[in-house]
Structures are given as C-alpha cells and as structure tokens.
Design a protein around this motif. Structure first.
Motif, short mmCIF file in Angstrom:
data_model
loop_
_atom_site.label_atom_id
_atom_site.label_comp_id
_atom_site.label_asym_id
_atom_site.label_seq_id
_atom_site.Cartn_x
_atom_site.Cartn_y
_atom_site.Cartn_z
N ARG A 111 0.83 -1.20 0.00
CA ARG A 111 0.00 0.00 0.00
C ARG A 111 0.87 1.26 0.00
NH1 ARG A 111 -2.97 -1.31 3.97
NH2 ARG A 111 -2.32 -0.04 5.73
N THR A 112 1.91 1.25 0.83
CA THR A 112 2.81 2.40 0.90
C THR A 112 3.56 2.58 -0.41
OG1 THR A 112 3.11 1.93 3.26
CG2 THR A 112 4.63 3.50 2.25
N GLN A 113 4.06 1.48 -0.96
CA GLN A 113 4.78 1.55 -2.23
C GLN A 113 3.88 2.06 -3.34
OE1 GLN A 113 6.07 -2.57 -2.38
NE2 GLN A 113 8.15 -2.03 -1.79
N TYR A 114 2.62 1.65 -3.31
CA TYR A 114 1.68 2.10 -4.34
C TYR A 114 1.42 3.60 -4.23
CZ TYR A 114 -2.47 2.45 -7.26
OH TYR A 114 -3.36 2.83 -8.24
N LEU A 115 1.24 4.07 -3.00
CA LEU A 115 1.04 5.51 -2.82
C LEU A 115 2.26 6.29 -3.32
CD1 LEU A 115 -0.61 7.91 -1.54
CD2 LEU A 115 0.90 7.65 0.41
N LEU A 116 3.44 5.78 -2.99
CA LEU A 116 4.67 6.45 -3.45
C LEU A 116 4.73 6.46 -4.98
CD1 LEU A 116 7.25 5.02 -0.90
CD2 LEU A 116 6.33 7.34 -0.98
N LYS A 117 4.27 5.38 -5.60
CA LYS A 117 4.24 5.32 -7.07
C LYS A 117 3.31 6.39 -7.61
CE LYS A 117 3.18 2.20 -10.92
NZ LYS A 117 2.74 0.83 -11.30
N LEU A 118 2.15 6.58 -6.96
CA LEU A 118 1.23 7.62 -7.38
C LEU A 118 1.85 9.01 -7.24
CD1 LEU A 118 -2.13 6.37 -5.79
CD2 LEU A 118 -1.44 6.21 -8.19
N GLU A 119 2.79 9.12 -6.27
CA GLU A 119 3.46 10.39 -6.04
C GLU A 119 4.73 10.53 -6.88
OE1 GLU A 119 2.48 13.00 -4.11
OE2 GLU A 119 0.58 11.94 -3.77
N GLY A 120 4.96 9.55 -7.76
CA GLY A 120 6.09 9.65 -8.68
C GLY A 120 7.36 8.96 -8.24
N VAL A 121 7.29 8.15 -7.17
CA VAL A 121 8.47 7.45 -6.66
C VAL A 121 8.34 5.97 -7.00
CG1 VAL A 121 9.87 6.86 -4.66
CG2 VAL A 121 8.74 9.09 -4.78
N GLU A 122 9.21 5.46 -7.85
CA GLU A 122 9.17 4.07 -8.31
C GLU A 122 10.29 3.27 -7.65
OE1 GLU A 122 7.18 2.38 -10.24
OE2 GLU A 122 6.12 3.72 -11.61
N LEU A 123 10.04 2.72 -6.46
CA LEU A 123 11.08 1.94 -5.77
C LEU A 123 11.45 0.70 -6.57
CD1 LEU A 123 9.88 2.09 -2.05
CD2 LEU A 123 11.70 3.41 -3.14
N GLU A 124 10.45 0.03 -7.14
CA GLU A 124 10.71 -1.20 -7.89
C GLU A 124 11.53 -0.90 -9.13
OE1 GLU A 124 8.27 -4.85 -10.05
OE2 GLU A 124 7.21 -3.45 -8.75
N GLU A 125 11.21 0.20 -9.79
CA GLU A 125 11.96 0.57 -10.99
C GLU A 125 13.40 0.92 -10.66
OE1 GLU A 125 11.10 0.40 -14.20
OE2 GLU A 125 9.32 -0.62 -13.45
N GLN A 126 13.62 1.57 -9.51
CA GLN A 126 14.98 1.90 -9.08
C GLN A 126 15.78 0.63 -8.87
OE1 GLN A 126 14.64 4.36 -5.59
NE2 GLN A 126 13.61 6.01 -6.67
N SER A 127 15.14 -0.38 -8.25
CA SER A 127 15.82 -1.65 -8.00
C SER A 127 16.12 -2.37 -9.32
CB SER A 127 14.95 -2.54 -7.11
OG SER A 127 15.57 -3.77 -6.87
N LYS A 128 15.16 -2.36 -10.25
CA LYS A 128 15.37 -3.00 -11.54
C LYS A 128 16.50 -2.33 -12.30
CE LYS A 128 10.69 -4.76 -12.36
NZ LYS A 128 9.49 -4.64 -13.23
N SER A 129 16.54 -1.02 -12.24
CA SER A 129 17.57 -0.26 -12.93
C SER A 129 18.95 -0.62 -12.40
CB SER A 129 17.33 1.24 -12.77
OG SER A 129 18.36 1.99 -13.37
N ALA A 130 19.07 -0.74 -11.07
CA ALA A 130 20.34 -1.10 -10.46
C ALA A 130 20.75 -2.52 -10.85
CB ALA A 130 20.25 -0.98 -8.94
N THR A 131 19.77 -3.43 -10.93
CA THR A 131 20.06 -4.81 -11.32
C THR A 131 20.54 -4.88 -12.76
OG1 THR A 131 18.39 -5.65 -9.77
CG2 THR A 131 19.09 -7.12 -11.55
N GLU A 132 19.85 -4.16 -13.65
CA GLU A 132 20.23 -4.17 -15.06
C GLU A 132 21.61 -3.57 -15.27
OE1 GLU A 132 17.07 -2.08 -16.90
OE2 GLU A 132 15.63 -3.73 -16.72
#
Length: 249
Positions: A111-132
């Motif tokens: 729920r928190t991650q989803y709210l952050l996504k709505l606010e423009g913060v993509e934690l999952e995308e940041q992690s994927k970017s670091a992995t790639e």
C-alpha cells in the motif's frame, strides 16, 4: 457491509463526471448500475478511488475486506456468462482491477509503495535499474548498508563466510549456525520495528491530506522518510534471504 455503503462505492464518480448507465439510462454507477445491476465499463482510477477512499495510508482493513467481497458478488465474470462479449470483457476488467486493488491496499508495505508510485516514486523501478546496470557491467549490484546496521552486517558477513568455508570442507559447526540464526532473528525483529516506524509516517501523511492545505515541501519530506524506511526494510529482507540461502545450501 451495508447496502448504503456498497451503493456509495458503486455510485462514486471516478472520472470526475457523471454519465448514464449504458443499459437502462439511469445515473451511471462507478462499477455497476444500481438500477439494473449491469456492470459498467472500467474507467481510469487509482486503487484508492476504486474503493471510494482518499489517498490515506491508515485504512480500515476489515471494512476493505467487506467491500471487496460485496463488490466481488456484483462484478464476478460468472454473472456475465450469458451477456454479450462486450459485457463479459467489462466484467473481466472490473474484476481484475478489484482483485489488484484489494491485494495492494490490504498489504501495509504494498500500500505504501503504491502511494509512493502515485506520487512519482518508483522503488521497484529503481531496483530493476540497479540490477540491469550490474548485469551490463558485470559488477555486483551495489547496496548501501544502512548506517545503523553496519556493525551487524559486517559481523554477519564474516559468519557467513566462515559457514561457507565449513560447508566446502564438509564440516559442521552447530554453534556457528546457532549464532547466525540468532542474528537472523534479530534482523527480523528490526524489520518489524521498521514497519511500526513506517506507520508513524502514515499518520503524518494522512494529516497532510486534511485542511489546511500543505506545501510540496512538507509532502516531499514525509515521502522521503517513507522511502528511507522501505529501503532499509528491503535491505534487511534481502539479507535475511541470503542467510536462508547460505544455511540451506
């Protein structure tokens, strides 16, 4: 859930405009028509609005569950089995959105991650970017150790290296294993305390949504605090996973 609550959710306009039911012409419901019961076309809406909620993080979970099951009985695709192909498609879309929204909102971290996504913060995308990036360069994925965990992480890594050496030599060290598991348990306790810390930031965030109007600086500060807590939890979660993998290997 009472019928009045269900009707309030169903009739809540999601697009900011009201329209008529495509079937009977009565006032359009958000998910289904109160008059004829027909499922309506899905309209763009975030998960909070789907359930008629504001973007607050403290949610009545038992109430959310009741709303979910009540809407499920109205939107389930089986109810449209004899309807037109278009109605069946709408039912599938609404039911899928309902399930996704419920799974996300009932979980405190999601729920928190989803709210952050709505606010423009993509934690999952940041992690994927670091992995790639790590895969592209051949380097290990960089993970910043939270300052309050430096000593514990250093000690745990030393123990895991020692455990790995014992395993390669076909030796067993029950006392070392016990100490590693003790460290793991301590990390899990810390992760739970971080969840409680996250919930204090929920209260701060929810307060911002009430009058008077707040500034972008205030919103940004609380978002940053929630991101920091989630990053620390993710680090500990990954560390615990590594411990499990090392012990079970």
């Amino acid at each position: 859930m009472t019928n009045s609550t269900l009707n309030a959710i169903a009739a809540s306009p999601l697009s900011g405009e009201t329209s008529s039911c495509w079937s009977c012409g009565d006032m359009r419901a958000a998910h289904f028509c109160e008059s004829c019961g027909k499922v309506q076309p899905a309209v763009p809406a975030d998960y909070f609005r789907f359930f008629g909620l504001s973007r607050k993080l403290n949610i009545d979970i038992p109430g959310l569950e009741k709303d979910f099951y009540a809407l499920s009985r109205k939107l389930h695709p089986d109810l449209s089995a004899r309807a037109s192909s278009q109605e069946q498609q709408w039912s599938l879309e609404q039911s899928s959105l309902l399930n996704d929204a419920y799974r996300t909102l009932k979980d405190p971290v999601k729920r928190t991650q989803y709210l952050l996504k709505l606010e423009g913060v993509e934690l999952e995308e940041q992690s994927k970017s670091a992995t790639e990036q790590a895969r592209a360069t051949g380097e290990a994925k960089k993970q910043i150790v939270p300052p309050d965990l430096l000593e514990e992480v250093f000690e745990l890594n030393m123990q895991l290296e020692e455990w790995s050496m014992h395993k390669k030599m076909g030796e067993d060290d029950p006392s070392l294993k016990q100490e590693i598991e003790k460290q793991k348990a301590a990390l899990e306790v810390k992760n739970e305390s971080l969840l409680q810390e996250l919930k204090t930031h929920w209260n701060e965030w929810d307060a911002l949504l009430d009058p008077p109007e707040t500034t972008p600086v205030q919103r940004s500060a609380i978002i940053g605090q929630m991101v920091e807590v989630l990053n620390r939890r993710n680090y500990i979660r990954n560390l615990v996973r590594d411990v499990d993998a090392a012990i079970e290997a």
